[in-house]
Design an enzyme around this catalytic site. Sequence first.
Site, PDB file in Angstrom:
ATOM      1  CG  ASN A   9     -38.641-107.290 -57.867  1.00 33.72           C
ATOM      2  OD1 ASN A   9     -39.548-107.592 -57.077  1.00 33.72           O
ATOM      3  ND2 ASN A   9     -37.364-107.403 -57.556  1.00 33.72           N
ATOM      4  CD1 TRP A  10     -44.576-104.207 -59.084  1.00 33.30           C
ATOM      5  CD2 TRP A  10     -46.420-104.549 -57.855  1.00 33.30           C
ATOM      6  NE1 TRP A  10     -45.656-103.969 -59.888  1.00 33.30           N
ATOM      7  CE2 TRP A  10     -46.807-104.175 -59.166  1.00 33.30           C
ATOM      8  CE3 TRP A  10     -47.423-104.821 -56.915  1.00 33.30           C
ATOM      9  CZ2 TRP A  10     -48.147-104.051 -59.541  1.00 33.30           C
ATOM     10  CZ3 TRP A  10     -48.757-104.703 -57.291  1.00 33.30           C
ATOM     11  CH2 TRP A  10     -49.107-104.324 -58.590  1.00 33.30           C
ATOM     12  CE  LYS A  11     -36.206-104.360 -55.989  1.00 36.94           C
ATOM     13  NZ  LYS A  11     -34.906-103.778 -55.819  1.00 36.94           N
ATOM     14  CG  HIS A  95     -33.818-109.861 -55.947  1.00 33.52           C
ATOM     15  ND1 HIS A  95     -33.213-108.939 -55.125  1.00 33.52           N
ATOM     16  CD2 HIS A  95     -34.193-109.182 -57.059  1.00 33.52           C
ATOM     17  CE1 HIS A  95     -33.239-107.756 -55.720  1.00 33.52           C
ATOM     18  NE2 HIS A  95     -33.827-107.871 -56.902  1.00 33.52           N
ATOM     19  CD  GLU A  97     -33.659-105.886 -53.139  1.00 30.69           C
ATOM     20  OE1 GLU A  97     -34.816-106.351 -53.163  1.00 30.69           O
ATOM     21  OE2 GLU A  97     -33.308-104.881 -53.794  1.00 30.69           O
ATOM     22  CD  GLU A 163     -32.064-107.589 -60.621  1.00 29.56           C
ATOM     23  OE1 GLU A 163     -32.846-106.737 -61.041  1.00 29.56           O
ATOM     24  OE2 GLU A 163     -32.222-108.183 -59.542  1.00 29.56           O
ATOM     25  N   GLY A 169     -31.307-100.054 -57.256  1.00 30.82           N
ATOM     26  CA  GLY A 169     -31.909 -99.002 -56.441  1.00 30.82           C
ATOM     27  C   GLY A 169     -30.968 -97.842 -56.154  1.00 30.82           C
ATOM     28  CB  SER A 207     -30.626 -98.022 -61.728  1.00 29.51           C
ATOM     29  OG  SER A 207     -30.417 -98.012 -60.325  1.00 29.51           O
ATOM     30  N   GLY A 229     -37.812-100.183 -58.920  1.00 25.25           N
ATOM     31  CA  GLY A 229     -38.461 -98.898 -58.638  1.00 25.25           C
ATOM     32  C   GLY A 229     -39.359 -98.373 -59.742  1.00 25.25           C
TER      33      GLY A 229
HETATM   34  P1  PGA Z   1     -34.205-101.293 -59.313  1.00 31.71           P
HETATM   35  O1  PGA Z   1     -34.342-102.800 -58.821  1.00 31.71           O
HETATM   36  O2  PGA Z   1     -34.748-101.229 -60.717  1.00 31.71           O
HETATM   37  O3  PGA Z   1     -35.016-100.480 -58.349  1.00 31.71           O
HETATM   38  O4  PGA Z   1     -32.748-100.944 -59.281  1.00 31.71           O
HETATM   39  C1  PGA Z   1     -34.127-103.878 -59.694  1.00 31.71           C
HETATM   40  C2  PGA Z   1     -34.289-105.186 -58.948  1.00 31.71           C
HETATM   41  O5  PGA Z   1     -33.799-105.309 -57.824  1.00 31.71           O
HETATM   42  O6  PGA Z   1     -34.914-106.133 -59.457  1.00 31.71           O
END
Ligand code: PGA
Length: 248
Positions: A9-11, A95, A97, A163, A169, A207, A229
């Site tokens: 997931n490049w966000k 997601h 976020e 998640e 993150g 993470s 990440g």
């Molecule tokens: P992260 O993000 O691996 O940077 O913790 C995971 C995600 O939000 O999909």
Amino acid sequence: MTDKLVIGNWKMHGRHAFNARLVEQLLSSEQVNRSGVALAVPAPYLVSVGELLQGSRLSLAAQDVSRFADDGAYTGEISAGMLADVGCAYVLVGHSERRQYLNEGGEQLRQKLLNAIAAGLTPVYCVGETLAEREAGRHLEVIRDQLSVLEGIDSDAMVVAYEPVWAIGTGRVASLEQIEEIHREIKAECLRRLTGSATILVLYGGSVKAENAMAILSVDNVDGALVGGASLVSESFSVICQAAKKLI
Ligand code: PGA
């Protein structure tokens, strides 16, 4: 046995030059360049990254889809049909976020799931509790509530990503026992709620790194990983994909 699925997931990261370099590195790794690996890239780059992936075994994923089913006067929206048209196989829905910053939830997410399925995409429905909810011992209740939008949905394939918000993150990872407990519950809840005989994959996200991928992916009912990440660094993503492959 179903392949472990790894989705990067490049966000909101990437530019043409960065994407081209990263995809070139990923394609040169046989751990990554295989079925069961997908890249969820920002919408403006779906077409160009899709072209870079042509002839490879990687799949393309989108990070969001419109709640509006049909194309029309919805400025700024991107329909499920458009995502399918540019070659997406998967789309992330809900997601944390987006739940946090854009207030997404409930009926809106159910509509997004339905739109994705109708367009032939496999939705990756993201769930997870906050730290306060975990500390109050409400995590199972929160996850069940987030999964309630799946009630009666009929899909051949459904991917759920667990998640924990406090692990995204942050470098903090849920313990293997915590992951096991929630994944078991998610599978059971999906079986109760979904109609038809859907293949259900439950990914862990939060993470996931080269160092912990093997341990996490070895937990019962962990069918893969959603990686933020670490998916932006080819060496790390490659080690994670390798761990997933060893466990197939
Ligand atoms: P992260 O993000 O691996 O940077 O913790 C995971 C995600 O939000 O999909």
